[in-house]
Write a protein that holds these residues in place. Sequence first.
Motif: not given
Length: 250
Positions: A91-94, A144-149
């Motif tokens: 479950g590591t999917q952002a 992730p560094v640039h995740a939309p949230y």
Amino acid sequence: MIRKIIRIDQEKCSGCGACAAACHEGAIEMVNGKAVLAREDYCDGLGDCLPACPTDAISFEEREAPAYDEAAVLAAKRMKDAAPLPCGCPGTQARAIKRDNSSMDAPAAGSTNGLNANSSSASGAGFSAGSQLRQWPVQIKLVPVHAPYFDNANLLVAADCTAYAYGNFHNEFIRNRITLIGCPKLDEGDYTEKLTQIIAGNNIKSVTVARMEVPCCGGIENAVKQALQASGKFIPWQVVTVSTDGRILE
């Protein structure tokens, strides 16, 4: 042969990984924080990944590409299903998690949601056991560094133990914030570089640090402080300390 195949705009790609999860053929992989079409012969050209992309970084194009190899895709799926997971966690999917209170603002920096040192950690008006988590993953080293949230987010950087020590942690800390957790004593390396990238590369509104009173937890506070300085941004931030018996210390 000339055929329809996807194209990924690397400048638009946020690195959220949603397209890789949507690609049932396994043609897309995450490389250095970006989505890439790793196997052209795995891409069937149907575009299941297009609607999954939050930044419209994926489009169709017609160009020279190897033919779609369905047999190879099926063989790869069988191998993947049989292979043990390298990290032991599937479950590591952002991804973002929508909550009913997502439109509400988090408390301003300097506030601990009206909580004081004598407040009960597991009782009081408004207490709910419901989860307030708004994204996944939460571990600093996995996110992730640039995740939309991260866009326009109130950020919570919390030591692992805080959520266990303080009973109402979800309502009073995680609620309306994007949460990152870590343990400077157990995790290898320093968080400063990763946190600097997150703060510098996204529109962060505020930062709250939740740490335990034990000395080793100073590492997470120092990492945030150094990251804020290195980012070159002036962002309101606060540090909240939790005692080992579950109280907020002033």
